[in-house]
Structure formats: structure tokens, C-alpha cells
Motif scaffolding. Sequence first.
Motif, mmCIF file in Angstrom:
data_model
loop_
_atom_site.group_PDB
_atom_site.id
_atom_site.type_symbol
_atom_site.label_atom_id
_atom_site.label_comp_id
_atom_site.label_asym_id
_atom_site.label_seq_id
_atom_site.Cartn_x
_atom_site.Cartn_y
_atom_site.Cartn_z
ATOM 1 N N LEU A 178 -1.860 3.601 -6.646
ATOM 2 C CA LEU A 178 -0.848 3.372 -5.613
ATOM 3 C C LEU A 178 -0.538 1.885 -5.488
ATOM 4 C CD1 LEU A 178 0.901 4.399 -3.234
ATOM 5 C CD2 LEU A 178 -1.134 4.147 -1.789
ATOM 6 N N GLY A 179 -1.568 1.058 -5.528
ATOM 7 C CA GLY A 179 -1.349 -0.383 -5.457
ATOM 8 C C GLY A 179 -0.517 -0.902 -6.613
ATOM 9 N N LEU A 180 -0.747 -0.351 -7.810
ATOM 10 C CA LEU A 180 0.050 -0.761 -8.971
ATOM 11 C C LEU A 180 1.506 -0.359 -8.799
ATOM 12 C CD1 LEU A 180 -2.282 0.102 -11.984
ATOM 13 C CD2 LEU A 180 -1.682 -2.170 -11.145
ATOM 14 N N SER A 181 1.751 0.874 -8.336
ATOM 15 C CA SER A 181 3.135 1.297 -8.167
ATOM 16 C C SER A 181 3.838 0.454 -7.107
ATOM 17 C CB SER A 181 3.212 2.793 -7.837
ATOM 18 O OG SER A 181 2.496 3.135 -6.679
ATOM 19 N N ARG A 182 3.138 0.060 -6.072
ATOM 20 C CA ARG A 182 3.739 -0.827 -5.076
ATOM 21 C C ARG A 182 4.026 -2.199 -5.659
ATOM 22 N NH1 ARG A 182 -0.117 0.789 0.127
ATOM 23 N NH2 ARG A 182 1.092 2.640 0.771
ATOM 24 N N ALA A 183 3.160 -2.664 -6.556
ATOM 25 C CA ALA A 183 3.350 -3.988 -7.153
ATOM 26 C C ALA A 183 4.608 -4.055 -7.997
ATOM 27 C CB ALA A 183 2.131 -4.364 -7.993
ATOM 28 N N VAL A 184 5.035 -2.911 -8.562
ATOM 29 C CA VAL A 184 6.266 -2.888 -9.356
ATOM 30 C C VAL A 184 7.427 -2.281 -8.566
ATOM 31 C CG1 VAL A 184 5.061 -2.886 -11.566
ATOM 32 C CG2 VAL A 184 5.614 -0.697 -10.468
ATOM 33 N N HIS A 185 7.227 -2.157 -7.257
ATOM 34 C CA HIS A 185 8.277 -1.725 -6.318
ATOM 35 C C HIS A 185 8.720 -0.291 -6.548
ATOM 36 C CE1 HIS A 185 8.330 -5.908 -5.210
ATOM 37 N NE2 HIS A 185 8.641 -6.250 -6.450
ATOM 38 N N TRP A 186 7.783 0.565 -6.952
ATOM 39 C CA TRP A 186 8.049 1.995 -7.006
ATOM 40 C C TRP A 186 7.691 2.603 -5.656
ATOM 41 C CZ3 TRP A 186 6.151 4.114 -12.414
ATOM 42 C CH2 TRP A 186 6.894 3.477 -13.424
ATOM 43 N N PRO A 187 8.381 3.680 -5.237
ATOM 44 C CA PRO A 187 8.249 4.153 -3.855
ATOM 45 C C PRO A 187 7.128 5.157 -3.608
ATOM 46 C CG PRO A 187 9.954 5.413 -4.936
ATOM 47 C CD PRO A 187 9.468 4.395 -5.953
ATOM 48 N N HIS A 188 6.316 5.467 -4.602
ATOM 49 C CA HIS A 188 5.359 6.557 -4.489
ATOM 50 C C HIS A 188 4.378 6.373 -3.334
ATOM 51 C CE1 HIS A 188 6.954 6.710 -8.522
ATOM 52 N NE2 HIS A 188 6.499 7.937 -8.666
ATOM 53 N N ARG A 189 4.093 7.504 -2.672
ATOM 54 C CA ARG A 189 3.031 7.562 -1.669
ATOM 55 C C ARG A 189 1.745 8.029 -2.350
ATOM 56 N NH1 ARG A 189 4.281 12.154 1.739
ATOM 57 N NH2 ARG A 189 4.867 12.986 -0.284
ATOM 58 N N LEU A 190 0.637 7.893 -1.638
ATOM 59 C CA LEU A 190 -0.610 8.411 -2.183
ATOM 60 C C LEU A 190 -0.492 9.916 -2.413
ATOM 61 C CD1 LEU A 190 -3.512 7.846 -3.040
ATOM 62 C CD2 LEU A 190 -4.217 8.172 -0.655
ATOM 63 N N ALA A 191 0.194 10.628 -1.519
ATOM 64 C CA ALA A 191 0.380 12.075 -1.692
ATOM 65 C C ALA A 191 1.151 12.380 -2.972
ATOM 66 C CB ALA A 191 1.106 12.663 -0.488
ATOM 67 N N ASP A 192 2.100 11.526 -3.356
ATOM 68 C CA ASP A 192 2.858 11.743 -4.593
ATOM 69 C C ASP A 192 1.959 11.564 -5.817
ATOM 70 O OD1 ASP A 192 5.163 12.069 -3.002
ATOM 71 O OD2 ASP A 192 5.516 9.913 -3.006
ATOM 72 N N TRP A 193 1.100 10.564 -5.777
ATOM 73 C CA TRP A 193 0.138 10.364 -6.861
ATOM 74 C C TRP A 193 -0.815 11.555 -6.958
ATOM 75 C CZ3 TRP A 193 -0.443 7.300 -10.947
ATOM 76 C CH2 TRP A 193 0.289 6.098 -11.010
ATOM 77 N N ARG A 194 -1.272 12.039 -5.802
ATOM 78 C CA ARG A 194 -2.212 13.162 -5.824
ATOM 79 C C ARG A 194 -1.583 14.411 -6.419
ATOM 80 N NH1 ARG A 194 -4.675 11.984 0.212
ATOM 81 N NH2 ARG A 194 -6.381 10.579 -0.468
#
Length: 293
Positions: free
Chosen positions: A31-47
Motif C-alpha cells: 500500500l505504501g508503494l502504491s501511494r508513493a507512485v500516486h495510485w489510489p488503491h486502499r488496503l482493501a483493494d490490495w487484499r
Amino acid sequence: MTTAAAGDAAGTAHDGIVLRALRADDLDAALGLSRAVHWPHRLADWRLAFSLGQGLAAERDGEVVGTAMTWSWGDGHATLGLVIVDPRLQGRRIGLRLMQALMAGLEGRTVLLHATAEGRGLYERLGFVRTGEVRQHQGQAGSAPLMPLDPGWRLRPSDQGDLPALIELDAQARGMRRDVLVQALYAAGDTVVLDEDGARRGFAMLRRFGRGLIIGPVVAPDERGAKALIAHLVGMSAGKFVRIDVDFDSGLTEWLEELGLPRVDAPTEMIRGAVPAAAPGVRRFALATQALG
């Protein structure tokens, strides 16, 4: 790709990067990586994505600095996505190593992905070719005018008895079986069905994702049916942030902009292997997500 295959791909490069299987306890770091590249994913989306597929993590000094995931559909197809490298370490071929390791477990399968402009060159070097484009539309949904349907056609909320038919419609539209994906998305949100004299001819799904809601997949016999399904779900979501990713050749881009959902991105659809063939009379108009297809 099996977990064992992911583990076999593990190794340490001269720069200290270790490739290993992605684990459930890595998802906060992902989740931290996706935020670092400005992707909108939530932890629930990753799960959700993790529950349906498998992947690799690139690790350095105990820190996850890269991810890549794959999802196998039926006997011969897969999608690939969530390929992310920590911006501090980009340019060190970590993405290439992740991709090569993942692809080693997908031999014999047709593999599809959606590439950003930055990633397209990498995928071309791995043998992927362009097959189309996607238009990502999003914004605050307004009231959407209902689309008229011919006599005998109607929209209705789905019920559990629809699920086998929806799975079959998705398989016909995509040219591959994605039973577990349709089941998971059905459980995660709302589904509206397009009927013709009692026969199920299309459907669209709405669920939480990223900054708000996402519409997709959308399967319909034609553009008119797709618009009716989408307009219904947009109307249900008035005042909320809504996203939909549609095929460029769907004929929906200008119409979606008129609904207040401007285009914000245009990833490239790419494939390695034979292009899946849709059945006559049914068509995919919108993706589930860019990663899942």
C-alpha cells in the motif's frame, strides 16, 4: 503461477535486492508503494487482489521496495499488474527482474496487462504487443438520464440466482473463464442485470475502490445496452466519486464526459500470446480494474 514457483524465482542480486513470494503481511508495505507512485488503491483493494492471485516482492535490507502480481484465469490465460518499484530505486531494472520472474511461471499462458506510458517499453522488451487502449474516466457523478430500452428489455437488480449466468456472460465477453473473479466482485458490491424477455443479456457491477466507487466489469450486447447499465449505476452514485475504465473503441468516451466523468488517463492494453476471442453478441465495455482486466 504457484507459490512454489514464486519462491523458486527468489534470488539476491549484486545490489542486495531479493525476490521472494509476496505475502499477506507485505500488503501494508505494498500500500505504501502504491501511494508513493500516486495510485489510489486502499488496503482493501490490495487484499482483494491478493486473495485472487499471487505475486512477488522485491526486498532490500528487509524493506519491500517492489511488487508485481499475476492472476490466472482458466487453463490458458492470465493477467498481470500492480508492478510497482519504489521511486527511490527506479532505473535499477528491478521492474524487469520482477517481470522476468513472474513470466517464468506463466509459460504456455496468454498474458494480458495494461501498461502506463512509463512501463510500455519494458513490456515490449518482454514480448508484449499493443492490442488496444483503455480510457480511464473519473469524477463526481451527477444525475444521469435513464437510457430508453426497446420493449421486452429491462434493467433489474441482480439476485444470487443470476451468478452462474453472469459468470458465463463474462467468459463469453472476455474469451477466458474468470469464475472466481466474478464471484468475488459480486460479493463485494451491487450488480444490475440487463434482461431481454427474461434472458440475461448483460450486467454491470459497482463497488468500493480507490477514492470512491468503480463501475466494472460491464458486459452488454451493444453500446446502447452498455449505456443503460452504466447510466443506472452512475445515477445510483450521484454526488460520489466514480471511476470507470472503458475500451477505447467502446464508443463511450464522449458520452462519459457528458456525464461529468472526464478522461484522466489512457493506458495501453498489451498481450503476449493469442488475443482472446469474444463470443458473438456479447462484449466487454469496461474492465474490473486495470490490473485484473
